[in-house]
Design an enzyme around this catalytic site. Structure first.
Site, PDB file in Angstrom:
ATOM      1  N   ARG A  26       0.856  -1.199   0.000  1.00  0.00           N
ATOM      2  CA  ARG A  26       0.000   0.000   0.000  1.00  0.00           C
ATOM      3  C   ARG A  26       0.891   1.249   0.000  1.00  0.00           C
ATOM      4  O   ARG A  26       0.593   2.250  -0.626  1.00  0.00           O
ATOM      5  CB  ARG A  26      -0.935  -0.007   1.217  1.00  0.00           C
ATOM      6  CG  ARG A  26      -1.611   1.337   1.438  1.00  0.00           C
ATOM      7  CD  ARG A  26      -2.874   1.286   2.297  1.00  0.00           C
ATOM      8  NE  ARG A  26      -2.825   0.390   3.425  1.00  0.00           N
ATOM      9  CZ  ARG A  26      -2.161   0.629   4.584  1.00  0.00           C
ATOM     10  NH1 ARG A  26      -1.490   1.745   4.736  1.00  0.00           N
ATOM     11  NH2 ARG A  26      -2.183  -0.255   5.550  1.00  0.00           N
ATOM     12  N   TYR A  40     -16.617  16.182 -16.021  1.00  0.00           N
ATOM     13  CA  TYR A  40     -17.011  14.800 -15.830  1.00  0.00           C
ATOM     14  C   TYR A  40     -18.028  14.727 -14.679  1.00  0.00           C
ATOM     15  O   TYR A  40     -17.791  15.277 -13.599  1.00  0.00           O
ATOM     16  CB  TYR A  40     -15.785  13.938 -15.541  1.00  0.00           C
ATOM     17  CG  TYR A  40     -16.147  12.538 -15.144  1.00  0.00           C
ATOM     18  CD1 TYR A  40     -16.961  11.758 -15.975  1.00  0.00           C
ATOM     19  CD2 TYR A  40     -15.724  11.988 -13.954  1.00  0.00           C
ATOM     20  CE1 TYR A  40     -17.331  10.483 -15.611  1.00  0.00           C
ATOM     21  CE2 TYR A  40     -16.091  10.699 -13.592  1.00  0.00           C
ATOM     22  CZ  TYR A  40     -16.892   9.957 -14.420  1.00  0.00           C
ATOM     23  OH  TYR A  40     -17.276   8.690 -14.065  1.00  0.00           O
ATOM     24  N   ASP A  57      -7.494  18.612 -14.621  1.00  0.00           N
ATOM     25  CA  ASP A  57      -7.778  17.245 -15.042  1.00  0.00           C
ATOM     26  C   ASP A  57      -7.373  17.152 -16.517  1.00  0.00           C
ATOM     27  O   ASP A  57      -8.015  17.734 -17.393  1.00  0.00           O
ATOM     28  CB  ASP A  57      -9.269  16.940 -14.843  1.00  0.00           C
ATOM     29  CG  ASP A  57      -9.614  15.492 -15.192  1.00  0.00           C
ATOM     30  OD1 ASP A  57      -8.917  14.907 -16.041  1.00  0.00           O
ATOM     31  OD2 ASP A  57     -10.591  14.969 -14.631  1.00  0.00           O
ATOM     32  N   LYS A 102      -8.223   6.023 -19.261  1.00  0.00           N
ATOM     33  CA  LYS A 102      -8.540   6.529 -20.587  1.00  0.00           C
ATOM     34  C   LYS A 102      -7.326   6.434 -21.519  1.00  0.00           C
ATOM     35  O   LYS A 102      -6.834   5.353 -21.750  1.00  0.00           O
ATOM     36  CB  LYS A 102      -9.098   7.942 -20.454  1.00  0.00           C
ATOM     37  CG  LYS A 102     -10.225   8.063 -19.396  1.00  0.00           C
ATOM     38  CD  LYS A 102     -11.404   7.207 -19.757  1.00  0.00           C
ATOM     39  CE  LYS A 102     -12.613   7.278 -18.843  1.00  0.00           C
ATOM     40  NZ  LYS A 102     -12.473   7.417 -17.418  1.00  0.00           N
TER      41      LYS A 102
HETATM   42  C1  LIG Z   1     -12.260  13.721 -17.319  1.00  0.00           C
HETATM   43  C2  LIG Z   1     -12.399  12.602 -16.336  1.00  0.00           C
HETATM   44  N1  LIG Z   1     -11.862  12.708 -15.114  1.00  0.00           N
HETATM   45  C3  LIG Z   1     -11.970  11.716 -14.191  1.00  0.00           C
HETATM   46  C4  LIG Z   1     -12.661  10.556 -14.465  1.00  0.00           C
HETATM   47  C5  LIG Z   1     -12.787   9.486 -13.407  1.00  0.00           C
HETATM   48  O1  LIG Z   1     -11.917   8.446 -13.668  1.00  0.00           O
HETATM   49  P1  LIG Z   1     -12.181   6.896 -13.304  1.00  0.00           P
HETATM   50  O2  LIG Z   1     -13.360   6.464 -14.093  1.00  0.00           O
HETATM   51  O3  LIG Z   1     -10.896   6.236 -13.693  1.00  0.00           O
HETATM   52  O4  LIG Z   1     -12.435   6.828 -11.828  1.00  0.00           O
HETATM   53  C6  LIG Z   1     -13.230  10.382 -15.732  1.00  0.00           C
HETATM   54  C7  LIG Z   1     -13.968   9.157 -16.064  1.00  0.00           C
HETATM   55  O5  LIG Z   1     -14.654   9.079 -17.064  1.00  0.00           O
HETATM   56  C8  LIG Z   1     -13.095  11.443 -16.691  1.00  0.00           C
HETATM   57  O6  LIG Z   1     -13.634  11.346 -17.925  1.00  0.00           O
END
Ligand SMILES: Cc1ncc(COP(=O)(O)O)c(C=O)c1O
Length: 392
Positions: A61, A114, A187, A212
């Site tokens: 961890r 998101y 992000d 992604k």
């Molecule tokens: C722009 C963006 N940030 C964060 C996330 C969250 O990521 P995760 O699905 O890996 O938890 C997503 C998921 O679709 C996303 O599109």
């Protein structure tokens, strides 16, 4: 200073051949604990590579060599000093907000983002006394004015945004946010570090859903934080270990395998997405197309300034409203109906009923006639044909 190019770093950073066997890719250290040579004398740690942050391996961890290799590579690709790999993008976001915010703090979030990020701030952090306000991040003046109205601890930016592809000027926002004594979090999931490096543009923290483009093959869920400041890195390292949502070794290994081809994949994603956007923009059955690579997109110039390419996501509103948008999602052959994005295969979805259902009724609600495409790296002409046929 590292002078290697992006693709070289993607293949080599954190990935020295294994010192024991010479294995050319980092082995999967599928292990929870490590033999110690004496009480308080764990093995490994120090040196130049991923182990340099620790005094030895004690428990996975806290640190694991495979996860360390991924973290080292992510830090190099984003131009940060240190990166942290998590079990998901949401786990990374949760850990970061817990590090940065205390009850009574205020966070500015995008007017389009998101849905899961909105849900985290609105449903989880609000209950712990952290307030938020959504602001159009593509308008620096609106951010300045929101910061004048109420002091914020964090300004959270997504660029381009999911699913409307709005673009925020990271350099302009960094000045405004820092002047107000706040931290700028970006992000960078949609762009990936190949197309955009927010830390070099003034951001304090980069967030990724590595699920992604970074992973790139729709076979692993993960997240990451990358920082440029040593103090912040220490605090995140503490919180990652204390709260425990670190990524597992096999997931780290799969993600690293994806990273090695990130540059070539992104080039093709961008190429195919531009062709799709150009075709949709001229199509008689399409009312509106959202893609920063289109000259008419309001964020086109900023995107051209801060990104190497315009990315692989295209959203559009067909004529015929929500019913037609939903029907199109069921009529494609190659674009698979599914959530997520950024894999080599093309995906189609209806954000209002799928990925962004949690934003319904909020300022982040998405148009119900919106269709989002994650344009993959299949043969471009086949993708165009598939969409033309689905549009009818
Ligand atoms: C722009 C963006 N940030 C964060 C996330 C969250 O990521 P995760 O699905 O890996 O938890 C997503 C998921 O679709 C996303 O599109």
């Amino acid at each position: 200073m590292n002078v290697d190019g992006f693709e070289t770093l993607a293949i080599h950073a954190g990935q020295e051949p294994d010192p024991l066997t010479g294995a050319v890719v980092p082995p999967i250290y599928q292990v929870s604990t490590y033999k110690q040579d004496g009480v308080g004398h764990p093995r490994g740690g120090g040196g130049e590579g991923p182990g340099r942050w620790i005094d030895g391996y004690e428990y996975s961890r806290t640190a694991n060599p495979t996860r360390g290799a991924l973290e080292e590579c992510l830090a190099a690709l984003e131009g940060g000093i240190r990166a942290f790999a998590f079990a998901s993008g949401m786990a990374a976001e949760d850990c970061l907000l817990r590090v940065l915010c205390r009850p009574g703090d205020h966070v500015l979030i995008p007017g389009d983002a998101y849905g899961g990020t909105f849900r985290l701030v609105d449903k989880v952090f609000r209950a712990w006394g952290v307030s938020h306000l959504s602001v159009p991040m593509s308008q620096p003046a609106a951010v300045r004015s929101a910061l004048q109205d109420k002091r914020a601890r964090v300004v959270w930016v997504e660029t381009p945004t999911n699913p409307l592809l709005s673009v925020a000027d990271i350099t302009a926002l960094a000045d405004i946010v820092h002047e107000a004594g706040a931290l700028l979090v970006v992000d960078n999931t949609f762009a990936s570090p190949y197309l955009q490096q927010p830390l070099a543009l003034g951001a304090d923290v980069v967030v990724h859903s590595t699920t992604k483009y970074i992973g790139g093959h729709s076979d692993v869920v993960g997240g990451a934080l990358v920082v440029a400041d040593a103090g912040l890195a220490e605090n995140i390292a503490f919180a990652q270990n204390a709260t425990g949502a670190a990524g597992g070794p096999f997931d780290a290994w799969l993600t690293l395998r994806g990273i090695r081809t990130l540059g070539v994949r992104m080039d093709r994603h961008c190429q195919n997405a531009q062709r799709v956007a150009d075709m949709l923009a001229k199509h008689p059955k399409v009312a509106e197309v959202f893609y920063p690579g289109l000259a008419a997109h309001p964020g086109h110039e900023v995107a051209a300034k801060q990104m190497r390419g315009f990315g692989g996501i295209v959203s559009f509103r067909p004529l015929g409203g929500e019913a037609e948008a939903v029907a199109i999602c069921g009529r494609t052959r190659l674009f698979t109906l599914g959530e997520s994005l950024g894999g080599v295969e093309s995906l189609i979805e209806h954000p209002g009923r799928m990925t962004h259902a949690s934003a319904a009724g909020s300022p982040l609600e998405v148009p119900l006639d919106l269709v989002r495409l994650s344009v993959g790296i299949e043969t471009g002409e086949d993708l165009l044909e598939d969409l033309r046929s689905a549009l009818g």
